[in-house]
Design a protein around this motif. Structure first.
Motif, PDB file in Angstrom:
ATOM      1  N   GLU A  57      23.562 -43.527  14.828  1.00 37.79           N
ATOM      2  CA  GLU A  57      24.292 -43.532  13.810  1.00 37.79           C
ATOM      3  C   GLU A  57      25.469 -44.600  13.997  1.00 37.79           C
ATOM      4  O   GLU A  57      25.830 -45.304  13.209  1.00 37.79           O
ATOM      5  N   ARG A  58      26.149 -44.192  15.210  1.00 42.89           N
ATOM      6  CA  ARG A  58      27.294 -45.103  15.838  1.00 42.89           C
ATOM      7  C   ARG A  58      26.922 -46.548  15.843  1.00 42.89           C
ATOM      8  O   ARG A  58      27.659 -47.123  15.528  1.00 42.89           O
ATOM      9  N   GLU A  64      38.291 -43.291   9.566  1.00 41.94           N
ATOM     10  CA  GLU A  64      36.706 -43.299   9.342  1.00 41.94           C
ATOM     11  C   GLU A  64      36.136 -44.298   8.471  1.00 41.94           C
ATOM     12  O   GLU A  64      36.525 -44.327   7.277  1.00 41.94           O
ATOM     13  N   VAL A  65      35.345 -45.046   8.872  1.00 40.41           N
ATOM     14  CA  VAL A  65      35.075 -46.320   8.234  1.00 40.41           C
ATOM     15  C   VAL A  65      33.491 -46.229   7.673  1.00 40.41           C
ATOM     16  O   VAL A  65      32.464 -45.702   8.537  1.00 40.41           O
ATOM     17  N   GLN A  66      33.264 -46.452   6.542  1.00 38.64           N
ATOM     18  CA  GLN A  66      31.733 -46.385   5.983  1.00 38.64           C
ATOM     19  C   GLN A  66      31.514 -47.758   5.144  1.00 38.64           C
ATOM     20  O   GLN A  66      32.502 -48.245   4.553  1.00 38.64           O
ATOM     21  N   GLU A  98      28.709 -50.086   3.249  1.00 38.98           N
ATOM     22  CA  GLU A  98      27.361 -50.056   2.552  1.00 38.98           C
ATOM     23  C   GLU A  98      26.415 -50.872   3.309  1.00 38.98           C
ATOM     24  O   GLU A  98      26.585 -51.980   3.837  1.00 38.98           O
ATOM     25  N   GLU A  99      25.030 -50.274   3.328  1.00 37.47           N
ATOM     26  CA  GLU A  99      24.138 -51.082   4.009  1.00 37.47           C
ATOM     27  C   GLU A  99      23.719 -52.609   3.341  1.00 37.47           C
ATOM     28  O   GLU A  99      23.838 -52.701   2.331  1.00 37.47           O
ATOM     29  N   LEU A 140      26.457 -48.056  12.611  1.00 40.93           N
ATOM     30  CA  LEU A 140      27.783 -48.368  11.836  1.00 40.93           C
ATOM     31  C   LEU A 140      28.539 -49.469  12.508  1.00 40.93           C
ATOM     32  O   LEU A 140      29.099 -50.533  11.788  1.00 40.93           O
ATOM     33  N   LEU A 156      39.631 -41.991   5.082  1.00 39.47           N
ATOM     34  CA  LEU A 156      38.240 -42.567   5.064  1.00 39.47           C
ATOM     35  C   LEU A 156      38.336 -44.044   4.242  1.00 39.47           C
ATOM     36  O   LEU A 156      38.734 -44.251   3.072  1.00 39.47           O
ATOM     37  N   ARG A 209      26.934 -52.595  10.993  1.00 38.37           N
ATOM     38  CA  ARG A 209      27.328 -52.814   9.547  1.00 38.37           C
ATOM     39  C   ARG A 209      28.812 -53.307   9.531  1.00 38.37           C
ATOM     40  O   ARG A 209      28.953 -54.217   8.809  1.00 38.37           O
ATOM     41  N   GLY A 260      36.183 -47.230   3.031  1.00 37.71           N
ATOM     42  CA  GLY A 260      34.756 -47.523   2.469  1.00 37.71           C
ATOM     43  C   GLY A 260      34.860 -48.863   1.814  1.00 37.71           C
ATOM     44  O   GLY A 260      35.535 -49.381   1.395  1.00 37.71           O
TER      45      GLY A 260
END
Length: 246
Positions: free
Chosen positions: A107-108, A140-142, A144-145, A111, A187, A114, A189
């Motif tokens: 997962e890391r 915390e960074v999110q 989108e794929e 991320l 967060l 991305r 995003g």
């Protein structure tokens, strides 16, 4: 900074000496003296400014290298910790825990990939290096794929977006108080919403007065193509919206 500017002004004002001499006694000699003096002043100013800016460039390069080293060392430390935990689970014969650890590592990696694919160098570097700075705010960074901004935003717009994100994160960082030894989480995003890029900020913990914080963020985007919108009642959550192709 001020000292070298004053020195340049002093050198340029020194031209008044031969100019006054020319005014007092006009002759071929005084005219030549003024011409030589002006040429010397211009040459000195040019080379001094050039040396000063070269020193500034070297200082910025050194600062960037130090930040890059901190980021690499921090990531290396994280990877070593993960590998040590994984090795410990393998030695203890705990396959379930080992698979969980491998999943976290995957997962890391995903991320980081991305984030890199966002394609704006200054933004990617900021997001990757934020963890290396001591702060009471955990970011915390999110992403989108498949989201890529490199070919969707001009270089100037990309830099403006980076500056707005940095200033907004800083506004969250210095709003409210965290208990000693504790951290607050933010967060961040990134997603595409139709023809817009949507950057969301969702906070956890005490960030002070939500209205005051949102007012600060609205001031950050004032006069820019990026627009800020409130995304949660009673919470200091904000969304930044940027049209694509700008």
């Amino acid at each position: 900074m001020k000292s070298w500017k004053w020195l340049i002004w002093a050198v340029m004002l020194s031209v008044m000496l031969p100019l006054g001499l020319l005014y007092w006694h006009t002759s071929l000699l005084t005219c030549l003296l003024l011409a030589v003096w002006v040429a010397a002043v211009l040459a000195y100013s040019f080379f001094y400014n050039r040396r000063h800016f070269e020193e500034e460039l070297r200082l910025q390069e050194k600062t960037l290298q130090q930040a890059a080293n901190r980021t690499l060392n921090h990531h290396r430390h994280d990877w070593m910790n993960d590998l040590q935990v994984l090795y410990g689970y393998i030695q203890l014969g705990k396959p379930d825990k080992s698979l969980e650890c491998v999943g976290r590592i995957k997962e890391r990696i995903a991320l980081d990939s991305r984030i890199a694919k966002l394609g704006i160098p200054s933004l990617v570097f900021y997001l990757q290096s934020f963890r290396t700075f001591r702060s009471s705010l955990e970011l915390e960074v999110q992403v989108e794929e498949g989201l890529q901004l490199e070919n969707k935003l001009s270089p100037d717009t990309g830099e403006e977006l980076t500056q707005v994100i940095m200033q907004t994160v800083r506004a969250y960082q210095y709003s409210g108080l965290a208990p000693e030894g504790d951290t607050r989480k933010l967060l961040l995003g990134f997603a595409q919403d139709g023809g817009d890029i949507l950057i969301s900020f969702e906070s956890e913990g005490d960030h002070g007065d939500p209205e005051l914080l949102q007012g600060q963020i609205y001031n950050i985007v004032q006069g820019k193509i990026i627009k800020a919108e409130q995304s949660g009642r009673g919470k200091p959550n904000v969304e930044l919206r940027l049209p694509l192709g700008m």
